[in-house]
Write an enzyme that holds these catalytic residues in place. Structure first.
Site, PDB file in Angstrom:
ATOM      1  CG  HIS A 121      -0.484   0.330   2.512  1.00 11.08           C
ATOM      2  ND1 HIS A 121      -0.399   1.629   2.970  1.00 11.08           N
ATOM      3  CD2 HIS A 121      -0.071  -0.454   3.532  1.00 11.08           C
ATOM      4  CE1 HIS A 121       0.035   1.630   4.220  1.00 11.08           C
ATOM      5  NE2 HIS A 121       0.257   0.385   4.586  1.00 11.08           N
ATOM      6  CG  ASP A 133       2.198   1.872   8.061  1.00 11.63           C
ATOM      7  OD1 ASP A 133       1.908   1.231   7.038  1.00 11.63           O
ATOM      8  OD2 ASP A 133       1.400   2.065   9.000  1.00 11.63           O
ATOM      9  CD  GLU A 167      -3.076  -0.935   4.952  1.00 14.23           C
ATOM     10  OE1 GLU A 167      -2.870  -1.955   5.634  1.00 14.23           O
ATOM     11  OE2 GLU A 167      -2.888   0.228   5.400  1.00 14.23           O
ATOM     12  CD  GLU A 168      -2.234   3.092   7.177  1.00 17.84           C
ATOM     13  OE1 GLU A 168      -2.944   2.579   8.075  1.00 17.84           O
ATOM     14  OE2 GLU A 168      -1.002   2.930   7.120  1.00 17.84           O
ATOM     15  CG  ASP A 196       1.740  -2.850   5.449  1.00 15.49           C
ATOM     16  OD1 ASP A 196       2.384  -1.814   5.689  1.00 15.49           O
ATOM     17  OD2 ASP A 196       0.509  -2.956   5.607  1.00 15.49           O
ATOM     18  CG  HIS A 282      -0.642   4.505  12.142  1.00 17.54           C
ATOM     19  ND1 HIS A 282      -1.892   3.952  12.318  1.00 17.54           N
ATOM     20  CD2 HIS A 282      -0.145   3.930  11.014  1.00 17.54           C
ATOM     21  CE1 HIS A 282      -2.140   3.085  11.345  1.00 17.54           C
ATOM     22  NE2 HIS A 282      -1.087   3.052  10.539  1.00 17.54           N
TER      23      HIS A 282
END
Length: 435
Positions: A121, A133, A167-168, A196, A282
């Site tokens: 992603h 990420d 994706e998130e 990922d 994140h």
């Protein structure tokens, strides 16, 4: 990643093995040689991450779905693949009232009924640039795709690569891709490999325990370099492989950890500290400083190993008589200047075949500058490559030429012209194989 928080053989070695079959101007029998994955240059993968970081910085600090940074990321990856000779498709969908994008890239050739796919992603969360990420997986998949193009690899299976949007937000892009595939096309997917978060700063080495063949292929790579692995559990089913697995496609992949804390046993196994695998998960600090180079390098090479191994483990050079010239010939960086490498063919009765195999190994920093021709003994010219491949480097490929109108014996030449300035290279070897 969308998580709910609570020694190897190089391509050069393979080419060397092929070259053992014949010396300059001599003949030998063809033989089977293993098709080994090339080393994936860490510097190239990191440059892609630097570019993604620059995109995020210029677009509000993130590359999230529906934001300008995501579309700029898609455009960046697509341009690289288009220049390398891929057939790319930009797929659009809607999520949270915003347009999302998936990018699909197909490498020409291979069995269209047996498709091996690798993906990652490309979107970040809105709170940061998303370099681990999932810039890490996206960059490694991109560089592996570019390595396929550089090497001229022609696998048994058809190769396809994908970069997923949103994706998130719940695997939205990959779910959309799978849902849009007709049942007959889904059935052609021999496997999907997912990458990922593969550069976590306090890394573990985790392998998905889904399809046994994919799992063992990845484990074998790490065993070969002396790195122990564990089964991936932290993000199980929460990345894009789940979209494929849910419709029956064999899946597998790699992961280096997110917010879960590394145990003391894992510290003893892999080093690092008993803290989160990725303390910037994140967060705004998920920048280029949030990458472990060793983990990124190992996982990128494991990715390529899996792609090469699972798409076709051997190549079979045409059997017959081989004539080869391995002397290096410098290609002048002078627009239009031509150089040649000559192979003298003797002892072959009659005309050349309709399937004359022409093995070309040219090392060059920009293959899009090169015009490459085969010149028969009587001066007839057969075009092999006419400035194709864009910004990719090197031409390492076997071409097939219908030369049945030519007398076999005589001086055959590989002619190379550099049509633009600023890039350099040389003819490494040139060979003809007569069946």
């Amino acid at each position: 990643m969308n998580i709910s928080v609570p020694r190897r053989i190089t391509a050069a070695a393979a080419l060397a093995a092929l070259a053992l079959g014949g010396l300059t101007g001599t003949a030998s029998a063809g033989s089977q040689a293993a098709a080994a994955a090339p080393d994936i240059p860490l510097a190239n993968v990191k440059q892609h991450l630097t570019d993604l970081q620059s995109i995020a910085t210029a677009n509000g600090g993130n590359r999230a779905h529906g934001r300008t940074g995501y579309k700029a990321s898609i455009d960046f990856v697509k341009a690289k693949l288009d220049a390398a000779g891929y057939t790319t498709t930009l797929q659009t969908f809607t999520s949270n009232s915003a347009t999302g994008y998936n990018l699909i890239a197909d490498w020409p050739g291979g069995d269209p009924n047996q498709v091996l796919m690798a993906g990652a992603h490309l979107d970040s969360v809105s709170s940061g640039p998303g370099i681990n990420d999932n810039g890490s997986g996206s960059a490694a998949v991109l560089e592996t795709a570019l390595a396929v193009a550089r090497s001229g690899y022609q696998p048994t299976k058809h190769l396809r690569f994908g970069w997923w949007g949103a994706e998130e937000l719940g695997l939205v892009g990959s779910k959309y891709y799978v849902a849009q595939l007709p049942t007959t096309e889904r059935a052609k997917l021999a496997g999907y490999l997912n990458f990922d978060m593969i550069g976590s700063p306090n890394p573990g080495y985790f392998v998905y325990d889904d399809d046994p063949t994919i799992e063992q292929t990845l484990k074998n790579y790490f065993a070969g370099i002396g790195v122990p692995t564990e089964i991936e559990t932290e993000g199980d089913g929460r990345s894009d492989h789940a979209s494929f697995k849910n419709v029956g496609v064999p899946v597998g992949g790699l992961f280096t950890g997110a917010s879960r804390v590394k145990t003391s046993a894992q510290v003893a196994k892999w080093g690092g500290t008993a803290t989160a695998f990725d303390r910037c998960y994140h967060s705004s600090c998920d920048t280029t400083a949030n990458i472990n180079d060793t983990a990124l390098d190992r996982n990128s090479d494991a990715l390529a190993h899996a792609v090469w191994t699972l798409s076709g483990t051997t190549t079979t050079p045409p059997t017959g008589t081989v004539f080869e010239n391995t002397a290096d010939v410098a290609i002048p960086d002078s627009p239009g200047a031509a150089v040649t490498s000559t192979v003298n063919v003797t002892g072959v009765t009659g005309n050349a075949p309709s399937n004359l195999a022409v093995g070309v190994d040219i090392v060059h920093t920009y293959r899009g500058d090169l015009v490459v021709d085969l010149v028969a003994p009587d001066g007839s010219v057969y075009s092999l490559s006419n400035r194709s491949g864009g910004s990719a480097d090197n031409i390492q490929q076997t071409f097939t030429v219908n030369a049945s109108s030519e007398v076999a014996n005589g001086a055959w030449k590989l002619r190379v012209q550099d049509k633009a300035s600023a890039d350099t290279g040389y003819i490494n070897s040139f060979k003809l194989t007569f069946p």
